[in-house]
Design an enzyme around this catalytic site. Structure first.
Site, PDB file in Angstrom:
ATOM      1  N   ALA A  36       0.316  -0.953  -0.059  1.00  0.00           N
ATOM      2  CA  ALA A  36      -0.125  -0.129   0.122  1.00  0.00           C
ATOM      3  C   ALA A  36       1.228   0.976   0.456  1.00  0.00           C
ATOM      4  O   ALA A  36       0.503   2.353   1.066  1.00  0.00           O
ATOM      5  CB  ALA A  36      -0.775  -0.044   1.094  1.00  0.00           C
ATOM      6  N   HIS A  41       7.136   5.712   1.638  1.00  0.00           N
ATOM      7  CA  HIS A  41       7.723   4.625   1.160  1.00  0.00           C
ATOM      8  C   HIS A  41       9.039   5.240  -0.258  1.00  0.00           C
ATOM      9  O   HIS A  41      10.082   4.372   0.042  1.00  0.00           O
ATOM     10  CB  HIS A  41       7.176   2.654   0.939  1.00  0.00           C
ATOM     11  CG  HIS A  41       5.875   2.846   1.523  1.00  0.00           C
ATOM     12  ND1 HIS A  41       4.365   3.198   1.082  1.00  0.00           N
ATOM     13  CD2 HIS A  41       5.690   2.215   3.268  1.00  0.00           C
ATOM     14  CE1 HIS A  41       4.253   2.383   3.083  1.00  0.00           C
ATOM     15  NE2 HIS A  41       5.180   1.754   3.341  1.00  0.00           N
ATOM     16  N   GLN A  65       3.256  -9.544  12.660  1.00  0.00           N
ATOM     17  CA  GLN A  65       3.645  -8.262  14.351  1.00  0.00           C
ATOM     18  C   GLN A  65       1.671  -7.095  14.255  1.00  0.00           C
ATOM     19  O   GLN A  65       1.758  -6.037  14.455  1.00  0.00           O
ATOM     20  CB  GLN A  65       4.066  -6.871  13.300  1.00  0.00           C
ATOM     21  CG  GLN A  65       3.769  -6.336  12.109  1.00  0.00           C
ATOM     22  CD  GLN A  65       4.692  -5.693  11.071  1.00  0.00           C
ATOM     23  OE1 GLN A  65       5.810  -6.341  10.913  1.00  0.00           O
ATOM     24  NE2 GLN A  65       4.925  -4.354  11.370  1.00  0.00           N
TER      25      GLN A  65
HETATM   26  P1  AMP Z   1       4.514   0.043   6.350  1.00  0.00           P
HETATM   27  O1  AMP Z   1       4.575  -0.469   5.015  1.00  0.00           O
HETATM   28  O2  AMP Z   1       3.776   1.036   7.276  1.00  0.00           O
HETATM   29  O3  AMP Z   1       5.336  -1.066   7.459  1.00  0.00           O
HETATM   30  O4  AMP Z   1       6.482   1.335   6.317  1.00  0.00           O
HETATM   31  C1  AMP Z   1       7.362   0.861   5.577  1.00  0.00           C
HETATM   32  C2  AMP Z   1       8.064   1.850   5.648  1.00  0.00           C
HETATM   33  O5  AMP Z   1       8.085   3.232   5.568  1.00  0.00           O
HETATM   34  C3  AMP Z   1       9.198   1.943   6.879  1.00  0.00           C
HETATM   35  O6  AMP Z   1       9.955   2.219   7.457  1.00  0.00           O
HETATM   36  C4  AMP Z   1       7.784   2.996   7.977  1.00  0.00           C
HETATM   37  O7  AMP Z   1       8.384   4.070   9.097  1.00  0.00           O
HETATM   38  C5  AMP Z   1       8.044   3.677   6.164  1.00  0.00           C
HETATM   39  N1  AMP Z   1       7.293   4.951   6.280  1.00  0.00           N
HETATM   40  C6  AMP Z   1       6.001   4.491   6.040  1.00  0.00           C
HETATM   41  N2  AMP Z   1       5.642   5.820   6.596  1.00  0.00           N
HETATM   42  C7  AMP Z   1       6.120   6.957   6.136  1.00  0.00           C
HETATM   43  C8  AMP Z   1       6.131   8.452   6.050  1.00  0.00           C
HETATM   44  N3  AMP Z   1       5.391   8.691   6.096  1.00  0.00           N
HETATM   45  N4  AMP Z   1       7.458   9.125   6.146  1.00  0.00           N
HETATM   46  C9  AMP Z   1       8.374   8.472   6.241  1.00  0.00           C
HETATM   47  N5  AMP Z   1       8.774   6.912   6.260  1.00  0.00           N
HETATM   48  C10 AMP Z   1       7.720   6.469   6.742  1.00  0.00           C
END
Ligand code: AMP
Length: 282
Positions: A36, A41, A65
């Site tokens: 998503a 990302h 998780q």
């Molecule tokens: P997730 O898919 O939510 O598990 O996030 C994957 C990676 O993207 C993790 O390292 C998150 O911290 C990073 N991430 C998610 N949202 C943001 C954002 N708004 N800004 C920077 N990094 C993000």
């Protein structure tokens, strides 16, 4: 190079690909995600591409998780759209394994970091950080990446991963990237897609009131008073609940009321059935 990105489904395919790159002397960066994908990302991908010869994005909605089956079932999944977002960036591969690849029959190991995961998110999401630490350790082992890119958006997760990497002498360098936000300050998140228009309008109150509280603390307002004011303001703006609004030492995440060493303001709050987290430096 842009175009069609190879989507690797098995650890064997991934290892074969990585072996070829390493043999050619390339450095590898990995961006672990749950898909998503959004601009947050993509900022990690761009950072990885600046530093590394090859970049793999992993997409795996890690069941371990999630503390709630409903949250897991409702987590947005959009692999085709994700691939379309990554194509123009020229990522070298997407690793999108099934759960049977990551947790094959007989799987029996869990990585548990003590201390940092026992606060904040850990109190509200039992087992969450065990699941994170376990899957990140596995992704590091599978990819053998020199560097891994994480967002400051998930600040506590970042500190858990750093602790694990230090404690287990994992040779992967953890690189932190700043939080990407919408124009009104709301941190980009895959969960934002679940916000109704009404909840979306309320959501920006969280970063707004956190920023206001950080400013007030820096100007000398006692920390408990600033935190209480921010919590009240977020609720008054239309949030249903504030799980926590705390000032912590930036790395240990121990509670603090001092600003003379790096401190972080972290919050989690619910609006319209969606749980949002955010954090800022103070
Ligand atoms: P997730 O898919 O939510 O598990 O996030 C994957 C990676 O993207 C993790 O390292 C998150 O911290 C990073 N991430 C998610 N949202 C943001 C954002 N708004 N800004 C920077 N990094 C993000």
């Amino acid at each position: 190079m842009t175009g069609v990105i190879p989507i690797l489904r098995t650890v064997t395919e991934l290892r074969d690909r990585v072996r070829g790159w390493k043999r050619a002397g390339a450095t590898l960066g990995v961006v672990p995600t749950m898909g998503a994908l959004h601009d947050g990302h993509l900022s990690l991908v761009r950072a990885a591409q600046r530093d590394c010869d090859r970049v793999v994005v992993t997409i795996f909605v890690n069941p371990r998780q999630f503390d709630s089956p409903d949250d897991l079932a409702g987590y947005p999944r959009s692999e085709a759209a994700d691939a379309a977002l990554l194509a123009p960036l020229g990522v070298d591969a997407v690793f999108a394994p099934g759960a049977d690849q990551v947790y094959p029959k007989g799987f029996a190991t869990s990585v548990r970091v003590a201390g940092i995961p026992e606060r904040l998110e850990g109190l509200h999401r039992p087992g969450h950080f065990d699941g994170v630490a376990t899957v990140v350790a596995k992704l590091f082992g599978m990819t053998q990446a020199e560097r891994a890119y994480f967002g400051e958006k998930d600040w506590q997760q970042l500190q858990v991963v750093r602790r694990m990497v230090a404690d287990l002498d994992i040779p992967t360098e953890v690189v932190a990237c700043p939080t990407i936000r919408e124009a009104d300050g709301l941190a980009r998140s895959s969960r934002n897609a679940r916000l109704t228009a009404e909840a979306r309008a309320v959501a920006a109150a969280l970063p707004r009131e956190m920023t206001r509280a950080a400013r007030a603390m820096r100007a000398g307002m006692p920390v408990p008073q600033a935190l209480a004011a921010a919590t009240a303001a977020v609720l008054a703006a239309g949030f249903d609940r504030v799980d926590y609004m705390e000032l912590c030492e930036a790395q240990t995440l121990l509670w603090t009321d001092r600003l003379d060493s790096p401190a972080r303001l972290l919050a989690a709050a619910r609006v319209g059935g969606v749980r949002l987290i955010d954090n800022i430096a103070v």
